[in-house]
Write a protein that holds these residues in place. Structure first.
Motif, PDB file in Angstrom:
ATOM      1  N   ARG A  49       0.864  -1.176   0.000  1.00  0.00           N
ATOM      2  CA  ARG A  49       0.000   0.000   0.000  1.00  0.00           C
ATOM      3  C   ARG A  49       0.903   1.229   0.000  1.00  0.00           C
ATOM      4  O   ARG A  49       1.893   1.294   0.717  1.00  0.00           O
ATOM      5  N   GLY A  50       0.606   2.197  -0.840  1.00  0.00           N
ATOM      6  CA  GLY A  50       1.416   3.397  -0.932  1.00  0.00           C
ATOM      7  C   GLY A  50       2.430   3.357  -2.062  1.00  0.00           C
ATOM      8  O   GLY A  50       3.158   4.326  -2.262  1.00  0.00           O
ATOM      9  N   ALA A  51       2.471   2.252  -2.822  1.00  0.00           N
ATOM     10  CA  ALA A  51       3.404   2.177  -3.953  1.00  0.00           C
ATOM     11  C   ALA A  51       3.018   3.218  -5.001  1.00  0.00           C
ATOM     12  O   ALA A  51       1.850   3.363  -5.344  1.00  0.00           O
ATOM     13  N   LEU A  52       4.004   3.933  -5.498  1.00  0.00           N
ATOM     14  CA  LEU A  52       3.787   4.952  -6.511  1.00  0.00           C
ATOM     15  C   LEU A  52       3.584   4.272  -7.868  1.00  0.00           C
ATOM     16  O   LEU A  52       4.378   3.436  -8.274  1.00  0.00           O
ATOM     17  N   ILE A  53       2.508   4.647  -8.552  1.00  0.00           N
ATOM     18  CA  ILE A  53       2.213   4.105  -9.880  1.00  0.00           C
ATOM     19  C   ILE A  53       2.512   5.199 -10.894  1.00  0.00           C
ATOM     20  O   ILE A  53       2.101   6.345 -10.729  1.00  0.00           O
ATOM     21  N   LYS A  54       3.240   4.819 -11.948  1.00  0.00           N
ATOM     22  CA  LYS A  54       3.598   5.769 -13.002  1.00  0.00           C
ATOM     23  C   LYS A  54       2.939   5.352 -14.309  1.00  0.00           C
ATOM     24  O   LYS A  54       2.490   4.221 -14.453  1.00  0.00           O
ATOM     25  N   VAL A  55       2.903   6.283 -15.243  1.00  0.00           N
ATOM     26  CA  VAL A  55       2.363   5.997 -16.571  1.00  0.00           C
ATOM     27  C   VAL A  55       3.452   6.309 -17.594  1.00  0.00           C
ATOM     28  O   VAL A  55       4.042   7.384 -17.577  1.00  0.00           O
ATOM     29  N   ALA A  56       3.730   5.327 -18.465  1.00  0.00           N
ATOM     30  CA  ALA A  56       4.733   5.493 -19.514  1.00  0.00           C
ATOM     31  C   ALA A  56       4.140   6.291 -20.673  1.00  0.00           C
ATOM     32  O   ALA A  56       2.925   6.480 -20.756  1.00  0.00           O
ATOM     33  N   ALA A  57       4.987   6.727 -21.582  1.00  0.00           N
ATOM     34  CA  ALA A  57       4.549   7.505 -22.744  1.00  0.00           C
ATOM     35  C   ALA A  57       3.528   6.750 -23.593  1.00  0.00           C
ATOM     36  O   ALA A  57       2.651   7.357 -24.209  1.00  0.00           O
ATOM     37  N   GLY A 100       1.186   4.876 -22.407  1.00  0.00           N
ATOM     38  CA  GLY A 100      -0.043   4.693 -21.640  1.00  0.00           C
ATOM     39  C   GLY A 100      -0.031   3.494 -20.702  1.00  0.00           C
ATOM     40  O   GLY A 100      -1.007   3.234 -20.010  1.00  0.00           O
ATOM     41  N   THR A 101       1.073   2.762 -20.632  1.00  0.00           N
ATOM     42  CA  THR A 101       1.192   1.610 -19.744  1.00  0.00           C
ATOM     43  C   THR A 101       1.420   2.078 -18.316  1.00  0.00           C
ATOM     44  O   THR A 101       2.273   2.934 -18.065  1.00  0.00           O
ATOM     45  N   TYR A 102       0.662   1.521 -17.372  1.00  0.00           N
ATOM     46  CA  TYR A 102       0.850   1.823 -15.955  1.00  0.00           C
ATOM     47  C   TYR A 102       1.830   0.816 -15.368  1.00  0.00           C
ATOM     48  O   TYR A 102       1.766  -0.372 -15.660  1.00  0.00           O
ATOM     49  N   PHE A 103       2.741   1.308 -14.491  1.00  0.00           N
ATOM     50  CA  PHE A 103       3.713   0.427 -13.857  1.00  0.00           C
ATOM     51  C   PHE A 103       4.084   0.979 -12.485  1.00  0.00           C
ATOM     52  O   PHE A 103       3.852   2.149 -12.188  1.00  0.00           O
ATOM     53  N   VAL A 104       4.661   0.127 -11.645  1.00  0.00           N
ATOM     54  CA  VAL A 104       5.065   0.524 -10.307  1.00  0.00           C
ATOM     55  C   VAL A 104       6.445   1.184 -10.387  1.00  0.00           C
ATOM     56  O   VAL A 104       7.333   0.673 -11.085  1.00  0.00           O
ATOM     57  N   ALA A 105       6.613   2.304  -9.704  1.00  0.00           N
ATOM     58  CA  ALA A 105       7.905   2.999  -9.689  1.00  0.00           C
ATOM     59  C   ALA A 105       8.995   2.028  -9.250  1.00  0.00           C
ATOM     60  O   ALA A 105       8.850   1.333  -8.257  1.00  0.00           O
ATOM     61  N   GLY A 106      10.070   1.994 -10.027  1.00  0.00           N
ATOM     62  CA  GLY A 106      11.180   1.094  -9.731  1.00  0.00           C
ATOM     63  C   GLY A 106      11.165  -0.175 -10.561  1.00  0.00           C
ATOM     64  O   GLY A 106      12.123  -0.937 -10.554  1.00  0.00           O
ATOM     65  N   ASP A 107      10.067  -0.418 -11.287  1.00  0.00           N
ATOM     66  CA  ASP A 107       9.989  -1.613 -12.133  1.00  0.00           C
ATOM     67  C   ASP A 107      10.946  -1.446 -13.309  1.00  0.00           C
ATOM     68  O   ASP A 107      11.288  -0.337 -13.702  1.00  0.00           O
ATOM     69  N   THR A 108      11.363  -2.564 -13.856  1.00  0.00           N
ATOM     70  CA  THR A 108      12.325  -2.546 -14.951  1.00  0.00           C
ATOM     71  C   THR A 108      11.766  -3.237 -16.189  1.00  0.00           C
ATOM     72  O   THR A 108      10.818  -4.013 -16.109  1.00  0.00           O
ATOM     73  N   ASP A 117      12.452  -5.967 -18.740  1.00  0.00           N
ATOM     74  CA  ASP A 117      13.252  -7.190 -18.873  1.00  0.00           C
ATOM     75  C   ASP A 117      14.332  -7.311 -17.797  1.00  0.00           C
ATOM     76  O   ASP A 117      15.419  -7.818 -18.054  1.00  0.00           O
ATOM     77  N   GLY A 118      14.062  -6.813 -16.605  1.00  0.00           N
ATOM     78  CA  GLY A 118      14.970  -6.968 -15.476  1.00  0.00           C
ATOM     79  C   GLY A 118      16.210  -6.100 -15.500  1.00  0.00           C
ATOM     80  O   GLY A 118      17.096  -6.268 -14.674  1.00  0.00           O
ATOM     81  N   SER A 119      16.311  -5.157 -16.441  1.00  0.00           N
ATOM     82  CA  SER A 119      17.528  -4.348 -16.497  1.00  0.00           C
ATOM     83  C   SER A 119      17.239  -2.854 -16.524  1.00  0.00           C
ATOM     84  O   SER A 119      17.498  -2.146 -15.561  1.00  0.00           O
ATOM     85  N   LYS A 120      16.709  -2.343 -17.612  1.00  0.00           N
ATOM     86  CA  LYS A 120      16.489  -0.907 -17.785  1.00  0.00           C
ATOM     87  C   LYS A 120      15.246  -0.451 -17.012  1.00  0.00           C
ATOM     88  O   LYS A 120      14.164  -1.010 -17.164  1.00  0.00           O
ATOM     89  N   ALA A 121      15.417   0.607 -16.195  1.00  0.00           N
ATOM     90  CA  ALA A 121      14.292   1.132 -15.417  1.00  0.00           C
ATOM     91  C   ALA A 121      13.253   1.769 -16.337  1.00  0.00           C
ATOM     92  O   ALA A 121      13.598   2.469 -17.277  1.00  0.00           O
ATOM     93  N   VAL A 156       5.055   6.769   0.874  1.00  0.00           N
ATOM     94  CA  VAL A 156       4.989   6.519  -0.567  1.00  0.00           C
ATOM     95  C   VAL A 156       6.296   5.857  -0.980  1.00  0.00           C
ATOM     96  O   VAL A 156       7.375   6.321  -0.630  1.00  0.00           O
ATOM     97  N   SER A 157       6.193   4.743  -1.714  1.00  0.00           N
ATOM     98  CA  SER A 157       7.377   3.963  -2.040  1.00  0.00           C
ATOM     99  C   SER A 157       7.304   3.421  -3.460  1.00  0.00           C
ATOM    100  O   SER A 157       6.407   3.755  -4.223  1.00  0.00           O
ATOM    101  N   GLY A 158       8.223   2.565  -3.774  1.00  0.00           N
ATOM    102  CA  GLY A 158       8.246   1.848  -5.045  1.00  0.00           C
ATOM    103  C   GLY A 158       8.760   0.447  -4.787  1.00  0.00           C
ATOM    104  O   GLY A 158       8.645  -0.056  -3.672  1.00  0.00           O
ATOM    105  N   ILE A 159       9.333  -0.169  -5.806  1.00  0.00           N
ATOM    106  CA  ILE A 159       9.939  -1.492  -5.645  1.00  0.00           C
ATOM    107  C   ILE A 159      11.405  -1.410  -6.054  1.00  0.00           C
ATOM    108  O   ILE A 159      11.840  -0.403  -6.604  1.00  0.00           O
ATOM    109  N   ASN A 160      12.148  -2.471  -5.789  1.00  0.00           N
ATOM    110  CA  ASN A 160      13.569  -2.537  -6.161  1.00  0.00           C
ATOM    111  C   ASN A 160      14.363  -1.354  -5.598  1.00  0.00           C
ATOM    112  O   ASN A 160      15.149  -0.726  -6.292  1.00  0.00           O
ATOM    113  N   ASP A 161      14.129  -1.030  -4.321  1.00  0.00           N
ATOM    114  CA  ASP A 161      14.839   0.056  -3.635  1.00  0.00           C
ATOM    115  C   ASP A 161      14.643   1.421  -4.291  1.00  0.00           C
ATOM    116  O   ASP A 161      15.522   2.281  -4.243  1.00  0.00           O
ATOM    117  N   TYR A 162      13.498   1.623  -4.904  1.00  0.00           N
ATOM    118  CA  TYR A 162      13.197   2.897  -5.557  1.00  0.00           C
ATOM    119  C   TYR A 162      13.137   4.009  -4.522  1.00  0.00           C
ATOM    120  O   TYR A 162      12.541   3.852  -3.461  1.00  0.00           O
TER     121      TYR A 162
END
Length: 126
Positions: free
Chosen positions: A41-49, A51-59, A61-65, A102-108
């Motif tokens: 709860r409190g994870a920051l959700i972002k929107v990519a150019a 229109g895809t929604y993702f959790v702050a800190g997500d990558t 393919d496991g590499s590029k943020a 307010v947080s993210g994942i992967n030490d965001y």
């Protein structure tokens, strides 16, 4: 008939995510890219150019943020789900929030740019 209007009816546990009532709270359900980890709860959700929604800190393919604007905050904890590529989650789309909650994942780490972009969407992080 009991006329004692000052008696305690119930108690509510304080929630450190919400920062007062100066800004109205509003929620909706969205579909986010599944990071395949527990979302707090409190994870920051972002929107990519795109229109895809993702959790702050997500990558990607496991590499590029992934990058995008901060546009909502997760309203409840979501356990790990590896069964699909997306998750349907309830998010706050407006309101006032405590920065420390307010947080993210992967030490965001929340950045000042996140706070400024969140304001465009009606989220005020103090």
């Amino acid at each position: 008939m009991d006329m004692n209007m000052n008696s305690k009816a119930y108690t509510v546990a304080p929630d450190n995510l919400l920062a007062g009532a100066a800004h109205p709270l509003d929620m909706r359900t969205i579909s986010v890219k599944n990071p395949k980890c527990t979302l707090n709860r409190g994870a920051l959700i972002k929107v990519a150019a795109d229109g895809t929604y993702f959790v702050a800190g997500d990558t990607e393919d496991g590499s590029k943020a992934l990058t995008g604007d901060a546009m909502s905050i997760l309203g409840h904890t979501v356990p790990v789900d590896t069964s699909s590529e997306t998750l349907s989650v309830a998010v706050y789309v407006s309101g006032g929030f405590n920065r420390a909650a307010v947080s993210g994942i992967n030490d965001y780490e929340l950045a000042e740019s996140d706070i400024l972009s969140a304001q465009k969407y009606g989220l005020y992080i103090h």
